[in-house]
Design an enzyme around this catalytic site. Structure first.
Site, mmCIF file in Angstrom:
data_model
loop_
_atom_site.group_PDB
_atom_site.id
_atom_site.type_symbol
_atom_site.label_atom_id
_atom_site.label_comp_id
_atom_site.label_asym_id
_atom_site.label_seq_id
_atom_site.Cartn_x
_atom_site.Cartn_y
_atom_site.Cartn_z
ATOM 1 N N GLY A 87 6.244 -42.145 -27.204
ATOM 2 C CA GLY A 87 7.050 -40.933 -27.319
ATOM 3 C C GLY A 87 7.944 -40.741 -26.110
ATOM 4 N N GLY A 95 9.945 -6.251 -9.757
ATOM 5 C CA GLY A 95 10.960 -6.570 -10.760
ATOM 6 C C GLY A 95 12.086 -7.401 -10.203
HETATM 7 C C1 HXC Z 1 12.070 2.307 -1.326
HETATM 8 C C2 HXC Z 1 11.427 0.854 0.319
HETATM 9 C C3 HXC Z 1 10.980 -0.060 -0.657
HETATM 10 C C4 HXC Z 1 11.113 0.277 -2.034
HETATM 11 C C5 HXC Z 1 10.639 -0.906 1.283
HETATM 12 N N1 HXC Z 1 11.186 0.301 1.495
HETATM 13 N N2 HXC Z 1 10.488 -1.152 -0.021
HETATM 14 N N3 HXC Z 1 11.977 2.030 -0.031
HETATM 15 N N4 HXC Z 1 11.675 1.471 -2.326
HETATM 16 N N5 HXC Z 1 10.731 -0.544 -2.998
HETATM 17 C C6 HXC Z 1 11.503 0.913 2.774
HETATM 18 C C7 HXC Z 1 10.258 1.231 3.580
HETATM 19 O O1 HXC Z 1 9.733 2.465 3.194
HETATM 20 C C8 HXC Z 1 10.822 1.258 4.983
HETATM 21 O O2 HXC Z 1 11.466 2.474 5.197
HETATM 22 C C9 HXC Z 1 11.911 0.201 4.935
HETATM 23 O O3 HXC Z 1 12.203 -0.015 3.555
HETATM 24 C C10 HXC Z 1 11.454 -1.123 5.527
HETATM 25 O O4 HXC Z 1 10.208 -1.449 4.950
HETATM 26 P P1 HXC Z 1 8.955 -1.899 5.817
HETATM 27 O O5 HXC Z 1 7.780 -1.828 4.936
HETATM 28 O O6 HXC Z 1 8.919 -1.143 7.088
HETATM 29 O O7 HXC Z 1 9.359 -3.388 6.145
HETATM 30 P P2 HXC Z 1 8.441 -4.660 6.155
HETATM 31 O O8 HXC Z 1 7.216 -4.445 6.942
HETATM 32 O O9 HXC Z 1 9.337 -5.777 6.572
HETATM 33 O O10 HXC Z 1 8.018 -4.899 4.638
HETATM 34 C C11 HXC Z 1 8.978 -5.134 3.671
HETATM 35 C C12 HXC Z 1 8.312 -5.159 2.276
HETATM 36 C C13 HXC Z 1 7.497 -3.844 2.073
HETATM 37 C C14 HXC Z 1 7.417 -6.384 2.167
HETATM 38 C C15 HXC Z 1 9.451 -5.289 1.241
HETATM 39 O O11 HXC Z 1 8.342 -2.754 2.399
HETATM 40 C C16 HXC Z 1 7.004 -3.692 0.679
HETATM 41 O O12 HXC Z 1 5.976 -4.299 0.298
HETATM 42 N N6 HXC Z 1 7.711 -2.900 -0.121
HETATM 43 C C17 HXC Z 1 7.323 -2.612 -1.480
HETATM 44 C C18 HXC Z 1 7.464 -3.833 -2.332
HETATM 45 C C19 HXC Z 1 7.106 -3.579 -3.779
HETATM 46 O O13 HXC Z 1 5.956 -3.419 -4.152
HETATM 47 N N7 HXC Z 1 8.129 -3.457 -4.591
HETATM 48 C C20 HXC Z 1 7.945 -3.295 -5.986
HETATM 49 C C21 HXC Z 1 8.583 -2.014 -6.383
HETATM 50 S S1 HXC Z 1 8.218 -1.800 -8.089
HETATM 51 P P3 HXC Z 1 11.356 3.222 6.594
HETATM 52 O O14 HXC Z 1 12.271 4.392 6.447
HETATM 53 O O15 HXC Z 1 9.926 3.599 6.766
HETATM 54 O O16 HXC Z 1 11.809 2.233 7.611
HETATM 55 C C22 HXC Z 1 9.250 -2.843 -8.877
HETATM 56 C C23 HXC Z 1 9.108 -2.798 -10.378
HETATM 57 C C24 HXC Z 1 10.413 -3.008 -11.033
HETATM 58 O O17 HXC Z 1 10.040 -3.536 -8.357
HETATM 59 C C25 HXC Z 1 10.207 -3.578 -12.375
HETATM 60 C C26 HXC Z 1 11.519 -3.927 -13.017
HETATM 61 C C27 HXC Z 1 11.288 -4.788 -14.218
#
Ligand code: HXC
Length: 519
Positions: A407, A173
């Protein structure tokens, strides 16, 4: 020395802890990835010492999935206001060291408040994104948070400029707030934007794609058009944002600040008189025309890598900020396709919303033909340019340099869409279509009946006749559709004088809630 008040010491201590965000280890990890911290970024963007933080002590209120432990002051979102080259701005930055910069309820509240402040104060808002999207542990509260920000992005659209910097992941999002802003600027190598990441894509469609190919800076600046500009480094990205601000006003009730120039308004660049080749099949670069006409070194191209058959960007004429929309004959002959239509229409609407006069340089053979473009909706997309130019009430001046066929002539800021002034160079060809195409349609059957040699001779004569009659600006000038045929070298003086006379232009549109642009 008097002993410091323990209450002062306590606040200072709290601030020190808060400034560390997710802690030293996570800051070190951020550095390993070649990224500055959120606070360093704000420091690099704003004038030294100007940042005024707000809601720095807000804490996460949730308890599920361990959120009740290790709460961090500010909850991973740094928000406030400050100055850029003396200009007031609101700014917020996601702190990746706090739960991956994920966006929860507190972040949503902080950003929403800041955007309300920016709207009330009438100042631009700048976002620095580096996070994992909706904070998963907070469930629907993080969705609420995004929703509140999206709503404000829309409300603020056309009221205050919104710029979004992507300096890390921007997933799920999180991508929609940037998409609703006026300019998205990505940093090469460290930024990605996608609605679903490579892992999910693999699971759902079995497609294997890496994050950079899927949504890196190159992809979004050249293929999807989501990003308008790319900085090679964080420092370059901030410089780009500062440059955008130089050309635009603080809000829709003000105008851009002029910058004094040494470039004479009477400068006549003789090279322009021979820029357009006499052979219509030979090309030239419209950037040469633009750069020779506008104040020296003032042209700042936006969306340069996307839809290169069109050119849009800011520039200055006698110090005044203008928006330029042009066809680029050096790329796909300057044809108007779907992406070029979207690019031009969006830029025109930005300039109109923020009181930036528009100058159009026209050299296009028309809209892109073919089933692929038709099936993808060239009719709908091309109509956006008509909508944008017609709706624009800022001063609008067009210059036809060469081809203005069919156009495409109408849509590229013609008098018929109420351009205030329309100029044409002597090399202009304002006609329904190119001479060859016209002869084929008008005389195709006759030509087929002739022996090949005779047909070729007749075709040549007819093409010449059509060219003499129509492939020039004088028919349109005689009809008053072109206000003046000008020497190319006069263009600068003409445009500057035209903008001067139009400075206080008043334009009244019929009252309505809003139009219905063909999206
Ligand atoms: C909570 C999160 C998080 C999230 C990352 N973290 N994303 N915590 N919510 N969305 C946390 C991880 O658990 C981790 O915590 C720390 O942040 C760092 O993340 P890493 O994965 O270790 O870092 P990295 O390898 O650099 O990867 C970063 C990343 C990956 C690419 C952003 O974390 C990732 O793919 N996250 C999820 C992305 C995603 O799918 N988001 C969509 C959410 S749903 P620790 O404590 O272990 O260090 C959404 C829908 C909303 O957004 C719709 C609204 C309209």
């Amino acid at each position: 020395m008097p002993k410091e008040d323990p209450k002062i010491v306590e606040l200072q201590k709290m601030r020190e802890i808060s400034y560390l965000g997710g802690g030293e280890d996570r800051i070190a990890k951020q550095k390993e990835k070649g990224k500055l911290t959120a606070r360093e970024r704000i420091g690099a963007l704003l004038d030294k010492g100007s940042f005024q933080e707000l809601n720095g002590m807000m804490l996460n209120r949730h308890t599920d999935f361990g959120l009740d432990k290790g709460k961090i002051s500010g909850d991973g979102m740094i928000a406030g206001f400050g100055k850029i080259n003396g200009r007031k701005v609101c700014v917020y930055a996601q702190d990746f060291t706090v739960m991956g910069g994920s966006f929860g309820e507190v972040a949503g509240q902080k950003v929403a408040r800041l955007m309300d402040l920016a709207m009330d104060a009438g100042v631009p808002v700048i976002a620095i994104n580096d996070g994992g999207g909706a904070r998963i542990q907070e469930g629907v509260f993080s969705l609420f948070a995004f929703g509140e920000v999206f709503y404000r992005n829309v409300l603020a659209s056309g009221v205050i400029p919104q710029i979004c910097i992507i300096m890390g992941p921007c997933a799920g999002g999180a991508v929609y707030s940037p998409a609703l802003t006026d300019f998205v600027v990505m940093t090469q190598g460290i930024s990605n934007m996608f609605i679903t990441g490579p892992e999910v894509i693999k699971a759902v469609t079995h497609e294997v794609v890496d994050a950079e190919t899927l949504g890196g800076a190159t992809t979004h600046s050249s293929i999807s058009g989501v990003a308008h500009l790319v900085g090679q480094t964080e420092a370059e990205t901030f410089a780009i944002v500062k440059k955008i601000l130089e050309y635009i006003p603080d809000n829709n009730a003000s105008t851009p600040t002029p910058i004094a120039t040494n470039d004479s308004p009477f400068r006549a660049d003789k090279a322009l008189d021979s820029l357009v080749p006499s052979n219509p099949n030979q090309t030239y670069n419209i950037l040469d025309a633009i750069n020779r006409v506008v104040d020296k070194d003032s042209f700042f191209e936006i969306h340069a890598r996307y839809a290169t058959n069109a050119v849009v960007g800011f520039a200055r004429l006698n110090g005044e900020s203008i928006g330029i929309a042009a066809n680029q004959p050096a790329s796909m002959a300057g044809v108007l396709d779907i992406n070029a239509s979207d690019k031009i229409a969006r830029f025109v609407r930005f300039c109109d919303a923020f009181n930036i006069p528009l100058v159009t340089f026209v050299d296009t053979p028309g809209f892109m033909p073919g089933s692929v473009t038709e099936h993808n909706g060239i009719i709908r997309h091309g109509a956006k340019i008509i909508f944008a130019f017609s709706e624009a009430s800022v001063p609008k001046i067009s210059v036809v340099t060469r081809k203005a066929y069919g156009g495409a002539y109408i849509v590229m800021g013609s008098k018929h869409l109420h351009a205030d002034l329309a100029f044409a160079w002597p090399t202009a060809e304002i006609a329904v279509m190119g001479a060859e195409g016209a002869v084929n349609i008008l005389y195709g059957r006759d030509l087929k009946q002739k022996p090949p040699e005779e047909a070729q001779k007749m075709r040549g004569e007819l093409v010449e006749e059509y060219k003499t009659k129509f492939s020039n600006p004088y028919r349109a000038a005689a009809a008053g559709y072109v206000d003046e045929v000008i020497l190319p070298s006069e263009t600068r003086q003409r445009l500057i004088s035209a903008l001067e006379v139009l400075r206080n232009k008043q334009s009244l549109a019929p009252a309505k809630k809003h139009g219905n642009i063909p999206l």
